[in-house]
Design a protein around this motif. Sequence first.
Motif, short mmCIF file in Angstrom:
data_model
loop_
_atom_site.label_atom_id
_atom_site.label_comp_id
_atom_site.label_asym_id
_atom_site.label_seq_id
_atom_site.Cartn_x
_atom_site.Cartn_y
_atom_site.Cartn_z
N TRP A 172 0.91 -1.32 -0.01
CA TRP A 172 0.04 0.02 -0.07
C TRP A 172 0.80 1.20 0.02
N ASN A 174 0.13 5.41 0.35
CA ASN A 174 -0.71 6.52 0.67
C ASN A 174 -0.88 7.40 -0.24
N ASN A 249 3.54 5.36 8.15
CA ASN A 249 2.22 6.03 7.61
C ASN A 249 2.00 6.38 6.16
C1 LIG Z 1 -2.74 9.63 3.63
O1 LIG Z 1 -2.51 10.82 2.63
C2 LIG Z 1 -3.68 11.69 3.12
C3 LIG Z 1 -3.54 13.00 2.20
O2 LIG Z 1 -3.35 12.35 0.75
C4 LIG Z 1 -3.40 12.22 4.46
O3 LIG Z 1 -4.57 13.26 4.60
C5 LIG Z 1 -3.47 11.11 5.47
O4 LIG Z 1 -3.49 11.47 6.80
C6 LIG Z 1 -2.57 10.05 5.09
N1 LIG Z 1 -2.73 8.90 5.82
C7 LIG Z 1 -1.57 8.55 6.70
C8 LIG Z 1 -1.79 7.45 7.50
O5 LIG Z 1 -0.57 9.13 6.65
#
Ligand SMILES: *[C@@H]1O[C@H](CO)[C@@H](O)[C@H](O)[C@H]1NC(C)=O
Length: 435
Positions: A172, A174, A249
Amino acid sequence: MRSISNYHHAYTFIMFIFFALIVFQAFSISAKTLSATESLTISSNKTITSSGEIFELGFFNLPSTSSRWYLGIWYKKISRRTYVWVANRDNPLSSPHGTLRIFDNNLAIFDQSDTPVWSTNLTKGHVRSAELLDNGNFVLRDLNSNDPADGFLWQSFDFPTDTLLPEMKLGWDNRTGLNRFLRSWKAPDDPSSGDFSTKLKTNGFPEFYVCNKELIMYRSGPWNGIRFGSDVPETKPTDYLVYNFTASNEEVTYSYLVTKTNIYSRILLSSTGLFERLTWLETAKTWDQLWYSPKDQCDNYKQCGSYGYCDSSTSPSCNCIKGFEPRNEQVPGLRDDSDGCVRKTRLSCNGGDGFVRLKKMKLPDTKATNVDRRIGLKECEERCLKDCNCTAFASSDIRNGGSGCVVWTGEILDVRNHANGGQDLYVRLAAADLD
Ligand SMILES: *[C@@H]1O[C@H](CO)[C@@H](O)[C@H](O)[C@H]1NC(C)=O
Ligand SMILES: *[C@@H]1O[C@H](CO)[C@@H](O)[C@H](O)[C@H]1NC(C)=O
Ligand SMILES: *[C@@H]1O[C@H](CO)[C@@H](O)[C@H](O)[C@H]1NC(C)=O
Ligand SMILES: *[C@@H]1O[C@H](CO)[C@@H](O)[C@H](O)[C@H]1NC(C)=O
Ligand SMILES: *[C@@H]1O[C@H](CO)[C@@H](O)[C@H](O)[C@H]1NC(C)=O
């Protein structure tokens, strides 16, 4: 003498022109990039080659289905044609008339009547060119980005077929929202989407699942700090491989690197559902299988039901974990398709419970787990005892004698032992079932 010499010069000159034409033609047939004004057609036999001549991209067909044409990537360096990526696997061209070109800020394959059968489907950016990199990644470069290593508008590595190449990531991301996974070919000579897929389950304590359609067939076991899975695999040297599992993350991914040159290694999900690592042996001109799964009946998912464990050296191979007995008491021992086992004595939950230590185990299915990498085994045990739902615990990392903590809540599923490898698993029992 003089005239003979002149003839000789003329002859040499003509031969020079002749060879120059051949060489020029050879170069013109294989380009490094595809610009916005160029195209690749089936009839021209033109291909795109990576700068170090490692990979090649072009149209191909296969003997058994020669009327279907695909765009794919294969190794240029390897004499046995091996496809590592296919673009239009489920939309082949039905005649040897097709064109790959950049159109409307996308890369697309057009058929005989100029209808697109495949497209990168981008909705933003300005495509400058398409390029095949030496790691096998086919990328679209942005007109407004000059970073050669990144800034891709699109990359084939984000859309794997059945092969994981070095530097390619499964799992995955993000940034793109993609969970990249492998899907098998339908048959060895049919690249269309097959029934098998392998996905990295990215929450909790990540591990790979191999599925046949929706059904889980096999799971790798979680990342133990060194590798996915619990068996100590390769007896052959693999010192040229570096595995990389990243959980943050931004991404939960698995990738690997090959640290020596002139070694070609890949992970394949075969059309029969075999998850395997192969390395090219130039001397034998063959792909050498370093590792594969599933290996025996104990690798079949949930072979022995809940609270059972599989041991391929016993007959039947299913056994109950100490402190548990067959759910179906009519059956002496456990059949291999068993309903699993039940606890002999209920847990007390407020003190008195303890743990049986099982050695060399593949850790149970990680669906209901919690991981804390900061604490050790002693605190892990305490944490498990405090939670009435906790049924087992183990180290989350086996390096340096073990560290970190993973606890299971609920049923213990899909456990097996290994002659070599595996790790200690501590299963919670009532005091009466402990020695
Ligand atoms: C994933 O990316 C989005 C913005 O594209 C952000 O708002 C979110 O916090 C991110 N998730 C993590 C788990 O970092
Ligand atoms: C392309 O390759 C095929 C098969 O090798 C050959 O028959 C054909 O003449 C080639 N076409 C060109 C334009 O070179
Ligand atoms: C592009 O979009 C079409 C139509 O939605 C879809 O069928 C096709 O699979 C997409 N192509 C890729 C490469 O995702
Ligand atoms: C492992 O992957 C992470 C995340 O993609 C990357 O930042 C890191 O450089 C990689 N490490 C190695 C040794 O390749
Ligand atoms: C234990 O499991 C039960 C039933 O699944 C659930 O209702 C309860 O919240 C769980 N307790 C804890 C501490 O997780």
